[in-house]
Design a protein around this motif. Structure first.
Motif, PDB file in Angstrom:
ATOM      1  N   ILE A 244     -38.353 -15.759 -14.299  1.00 55.39           N
ATOM      2  CA  ILE A 244     -38.194 -14.161 -14.402  1.00 55.39           C
ATOM      3  C   ILE A 244     -38.175 -13.973 -15.915  1.00 55.39           C
ATOM      4  O   ILE A 244     -38.884 -12.735 -16.388  1.00 55.39           O
ATOM      5  N   THR A 245     -37.341 -14.685 -16.700  1.00 56.91           N
ATOM      6  CA  THR A 245     -37.374 -14.358 -18.276  1.00 56.91           C
ATOM      7  C   THR A 245     -38.911 -14.499 -18.827  1.00 56.91           C
ATOM      8  O   THR A 245     -39.227 -13.606 -19.441  1.00 56.91           O
ATOM      9  N   MET A 246     -39.373 -15.716 -18.573  1.00 58.77           N
ATOM     10  CA  MET A 246     -40.566 -15.743 -19.065  1.00 58.77           C
ATOM     11  C   MET A 246     -41.772 -14.610 -18.437  1.00 58.77           C
ATOM     12  O   MET A 246     -42.554 -14.404 -19.289  1.00 58.77           O
ATOM     13  N   PHE A 247     -41.795 -14.342 -17.450  1.00 59.61           N
ATOM     14  CA  PHE A 247     -42.596 -13.267 -16.760  1.00 59.61           C
ATOM     15  C   PHE A 247     -42.436 -12.143 -17.518  1.00 59.61           C
ATOM     16  O   PHE A 247     -43.707 -11.429 -18.046  1.00 59.61           O
ATOM     17  N   ASP A 248     -41.248 -11.416 -17.930  1.00 53.23           N
ATOM     18  CA  ASP A 248     -40.966 -10.381 -18.757  1.00 53.23           C
ATOM     19  C   ASP A 248     -41.663 -10.292 -20.146  1.00 53.23           C
ATOM     20  O   ASP A 248     -42.275  -9.493 -20.479  1.00 53.23           O
ATOM     21  N   GLN A 252     -45.143  -8.480 -21.983  1.00 51.35           N
ATOM     22  CA  GLN A 252     -45.132  -7.880 -23.492  1.00 51.35           C
ATOM     23  C   GLN A 252     -45.757  -8.415 -24.251  1.00 51.35           C
ATOM     24  O   GLN A 252     -46.139  -7.622 -25.365  1.00 51.35           O
ATOM     25  N   GLY A 253     -46.226  -9.729 -24.084  1.00 48.43           N
ATOM     26  CA  GLY A 253     -47.011 -10.444 -25.320  1.00 48.43           C
ATOM     27  C   GLY A 253     -45.875 -11.050 -26.308  1.00 48.43           C
ATOM     28  O   GLY A 253     -45.076 -10.205 -27.041  1.00 48.43           O
ATOM     29  N   SER A 254     -45.617 -12.394 -26.134  1.00 48.50           N
ATOM     30  CA  SER A 254     -44.784 -12.982 -26.842  1.00 48.50           C
ATOM     31  C   SER A 254     -45.416 -13.756 -28.024  1.00 48.50           C
ATOM     32  O   SER A 254     -46.470 -14.100 -27.953  1.00 48.50           O
ATOM     33  N   THR A 255     -44.502 -14.659 -28.654  1.00 51.12           N
ATOM     34  CA  THR A 255     -44.740 -15.540 -29.554  1.00 51.12           C
ATOM     35  C   THR A 255     -45.030 -16.802 -28.937  1.00 51.12           C
ATOM     36  O   THR A 255     -44.797 -17.121 -27.634  1.00 51.12           O
ATOM     37  N   PRO A 256     -45.589 -17.911 -29.718  1.00 49.18           N
ATOM     38  CA  PRO A 256     -45.794 -19.181 -28.889  1.00 49.18           C
ATOM     39  C   PRO A 256     -44.690 -19.990 -28.506  1.00 49.18           C
ATOM     40  O   PRO A 256     -44.685 -20.885 -28.109  1.00 49.18           O
ATOM     41  N   VAL A 257     -43.103 -19.254 -28.420  1.00 50.05           N
ATOM     42  CA  VAL A 257     -42.181 -20.045 -27.893  1.00 50.05           C
ATOM     43  C   VAL A 257     -42.608 -20.139 -26.423  1.00 50.05           C
ATOM     44  O   VAL A 257     -42.094 -21.097 -25.752  1.00 50.05           O
ATOM     45  N   LEU A 258     -43.381 -19.157 -25.777  1.00 46.51           N
ATOM     46  CA  LEU A 258     -43.645 -19.492 -24.321  1.00 46.51           C
ATOM     47  C   LEU A 258     -44.446 -20.636 -24.117  1.00 46.51           C
ATOM     48  O   LEU A 258     -43.991 -21.291 -23.289  1.00 46.51           O
ATOM     49  N   ASN A 259     -45.320 -20.991 -25.128  1.00 47.32           N
ATOM     50  CA  ASN A 259     -46.011 -22.268 -25.010  1.00 47.32           C
ATOM     51  C   ASN A 259     -45.021 -23.364 -25.123  1.00 47.32           C
ATOM     52  O   ASN A 259     -45.291 -24.211 -24.322  1.00 47.32           O
TER      53      ASN A 259
ATOM     54  N   THR B 236     -49.709 -14.060  -9.811  1.00 46.98           N
ATOM     55  CA  THR B 236     -51.156 -13.952 -10.272  1.00 46.98           C
ATOM     56  C   THR B 236     -51.803 -12.451 -10.438  1.00 46.98           C
ATOM     57  O   THR B 236     -52.465 -12.485 -11.418  1.00 46.98           O
ATOM     58  N   PRO B 237     -51.885 -11.818  -9.584  1.00 48.51           N
ATOM     59  CA  PRO B 237     -52.707 -10.726  -9.513  1.00 48.51           C
ATOM     60  C   PRO B 237     -52.143  -9.768 -10.384  1.00 48.51           C
ATOM     61  O   PRO B 237     -52.768  -8.836 -11.163  1.00 48.51           O
ATOM     62  N   THR B 238     -50.823  -9.543 -10.625  1.00 46.94           N
ATOM     63  CA  THR B 238     -50.096  -8.686 -11.662  1.00 46.94           C
ATOM     64  C   THR B 238     -50.604  -9.253 -12.913  1.00 46.94           C
ATOM     65  O   THR B 238     -50.897  -8.434 -13.720  1.00 46.94           O
ATOM     66  N   LEU B 239     -50.412 -10.488 -13.346  1.00 45.85           N
ATOM     67  CA  LEU B 239     -50.594 -10.689 -14.702  1.00 45.85           C
ATOM     68  C   LEU B 239     -52.153 -10.700 -15.056  1.00 45.85           C
ATOM     69  O   LEU B 239     -52.569 -10.406 -16.060  1.00 45.85           O
ATOM     70  N   LEU B 240     -53.069 -11.332 -14.178  1.00 48.07           N
ATOM     71  CA  LEU B 240     -54.488 -11.418 -14.243  1.00 48.07           C
ATOM     72  C   LEU B 240     -55.357 -10.058 -13.945  1.00 48.07           C
ATOM     73  O   LEU B 240     -56.255  -9.627 -14.647  1.00 48.07           O
ATOM     74  N   GLY B 241     -54.690  -9.369 -13.104  1.00 51.12           N
ATOM     75  CA  GLY B 241     -55.400  -8.084 -12.608  1.00 51.12           C
ATOM     76  C   GLY B 241     -55.048  -6.833 -13.340  1.00 51.12           C
ATOM     77  O   GLY B 241     -55.578  -5.963 -13.219  1.00 51.12           O
TER      78      GLY B 241
END
Lengths: 289, 297
Positions: A244-248, A252-259, B236-241
């Motif tokens: 859930i933390t990563m999804f949020d 938003q578009g985050s830094t490569p820390v997600l990678n 998947t649909p939320t992030l890609l769509g």
């Protein structure tokens, strides 16, 4: 078409190319994620600006690495906690339920078996909202009647565990029951003949035989729990697990820390998955989850 | 399954009763408290009509609201159609691979191929979707690659359309189709295929009359799991769509979490559950399979 039958070279080559493309399709997104964990840039995107380990060990804004990112670390902690609890309850209930269906006869057994399978054909989001709705019905009733405010029944880690358990227990049951079905009951009978009590026979004969399936089911349960999103999404409170933390952040578009976190997940799940395959190898057939 | 007749009834009868009680209790608690009662409660909540704050009457207004609003019905139909298409595509793409692993590859190559299919699916769906986002977004790899090759002149956004959602859904589902297919095809005796050729069959007719009928339990098991996972997918649909995906689970999420309108959200949940159950049931009837023969092997 079989390997023992002659095939035309053209068909053969086309088939091999298909297999190759399939593997590339599988690998490319993961390779991309892994490589960009080392990009010396503030965005997980091209251009490539050189190699860095900042996204793992960086300590200063905006280059906070995985090891120093409080929210990510807390997410990992919550996920581990949830996964351990879910795994423990799932293998316990999975084992007893496997015995229930493999060893006992009782009225409405096939109906009960269908009910056991049902969580697999209920969408995760719906398992989530039904548990959310029911626990809050109970919580509200307790509050109205007795004035008790039971925080555990509000969205939070306990509900996440219950939500994941609701269907992971089915998977654990299927894995353990498959192994139990192949058990030769003569071995138990022999233990009885040698004077063992049922408990001793269970602990020294049956359980060691089941152990690979129980451990395998446990590892699979841990992995599924750790990466679960749909059911968890509906039940999170103020302590979000990692997904859930990563999804949020991803939205938003985050830094490569997600990678970097993703790479950590790949290595971690890869290891657990490999262990689960090796543990269950002697079975000659595997159900992957 | 059944108790062997060799166990004498009387002396151990109490013991067996106790054992049954011990193994049945966790199962009953699990299914009743965590699966059945919550769904009954959800159904009851979906039948609540809000009269005033915390005052409700019973009725089907939430369902009327759903069916009266074309946007909601369209989202459901769209989600079902996309899920069916994703299931069909996954089956078509996974089948040759499963057949290759089960029947053509051998020894180490076979193990390696199987592991290569398994490995990506131990990684969180989130990470896999993130990979596709990095490739397909405006600043992503594909866009840059095409500019570098001179095929396009400026950055192109590949995300947020149905094709991309479909790529992501199929990618996410592949393993759940490959594994049941492999185990179904594994049990098919090679000599049956050879006999088919001896009897004058060709690749097409043998596939139709020997391989597919034998693999049917695996095909149905894989299709059910993939359909259910796709229909209930949110990530998947939320992030890609993005906003254009109009996935039905996103509507449920909005009702529950964003609007806190649990009554309508519960009705939506039940509509989704009824739809998915109906489609799975139709699928089982059409193929002559049952839930226990496919999922509960």
């Amino acid at each position: 078409m079989l390997r023992t039958l002659p095939r035309s070279p053209f068909v053969d080559a086309a088939y091999k190319a298909y297999v190759g493309l399939f593997l590339i399709y599988l690998a490319v997104p993961l390779v991309v994620v892994a490589v960009f964990a080392f990009n010396d840039s503030l965005f997980p995107a091209l251009p490539w600006k050189g190699f860095t380990l900042d996204w793992f060990i960086g300590t200063t804004e905006p280059r906070i690495g995985l090891l120093h990112d409080r929210n990510i670390l807390r997410g990992i902690g919550n996920s581990v906690l949830v996964a351990l609890a879910t795994t423990a309850v799932s293998i316990l209930v999975g084992t007893t339920t496997a015995f229930l269906f493999e060893r006992h006869d009782f009225p409405f057994k096939s109906f009960a078996y269908l009910m056991m399978l049902a969580p697999l054909v209920i969408p995760g989001v719906i398992l989530g909202i039904s548990i959310l709705a029911f626990s809050s019905t109970v919580a509200n009733a307790l509050d109205d009647r007795f004035g008790w405010e039971v925080a555990a029944l509000r969205p939070g880690l306990l509900l996440v565990v219950l939500g994941q358990f609701s269907f992971i227990a089915t998977i654990a049951t299927l894995v353990i029951a498959a192994r139990l079905r192949k058990f030769d009951r003569a071995l138990e009978e022999a233990a009885f003949d040698l004077g063992a009590t049922p408990a001793a026979a269970f602990l020294t004969v049956t359980l060691p035989y089941l152990a690979p399936a129980v451990i395998g089911a446990g590892l699979v349960a841990f992995l599924i729990s750790f990466e679960n999103f749909n059911t968890t999404l509906m039940l999170v409170g103020s302590d979000p697990p990692l997904t859930i933390t990563m999804f949020d952040r991803m939205k938003q578009g985050s830094t490569p820390v997600l990678n970097a976190v993703s790479l950590f997940l790949m290595v971690g799940s890869g290891l657990i998955g490999l262990i689960s395959v090796m543990v269950q190898r002697d079975r000659g057939e595997g159900r992957a989850g | 399954m059944s108790a062997p007749a060799s166990i004498p009834v009387d002396p151990r009868r109490d013991g067996r009763r106790l054992a049954l009680l011990l193994v049945a209790t966790p199962f009953v608690l699990w299914i009743l408290l965590i699966v059945v009662i919550p769904h009954v409660d959800l159904l009851l909540i979906s039948l609540h009509e809000k009269v005033a704050p915390r005052v409700f009457s019973t009725g089907i207004r939430n369902y009327v609201e759903f069916f009266g609003e074309p946007v909601y019905v369209q989202a459901l139909i769209r989600t079902v159609a996309m899920s069916l298409l994703a299931t069909a595509l996954t089956l078509v793409i996974a089948f040759p691979m499963a057949y290759y692993i089960a029947k053509l590859a051998r020894g180490r190559g076979r193990t390696a191929l199987f592991m290569a299919c398994l490995l990506p699916f131990w990684v969180s769906e989130l990470v896999r979707v993130f990979g596709w986002m990095m490739i397909l977004r405006e600043t992503g790899l594909l866009s840059n690659l095409l500019i570098w090759a001179g095929i396009i002149s400026g950055p192109v956004e590949f995300l947020y359309n149905d094709v991309v959602v479909m790529i992501g859904l199929v990618y996410t589902s592949l393993l759940f189709m490959v594994v049941p297919l492999i185990s179904a095809l594994d049990s098919l005796d090679d000599s049956l295929i050879e006999a088919g050729y001896d009897l004058g069959g060709n690749a097409g007719s043998i596939l139709r009359e020997v391989v597919v009928p034998h693999a049917m339990p695996g095909i149905v098991a894989g299709s059910i799991v993939v359909f259910m996972l796709t229909l209930g997918n949110y990530l998947t649909p939320t992030l890609l769509g993005g906003k254009s995906s109009q996935w039905f689970t996103a509507q449920i999420y909005t009702q529950f979490i964003t609007r806190f309108n649990w009554e309508v959200g519960s009705a939506f949940g039940f509509v989704l559950l009824a739809t998915s159950s109906l489609i799975v049931w139709i699928g089982l009837r059409l193929t002559g399979q049952s839930l226990s023969s496919t999922l509960g092997r």
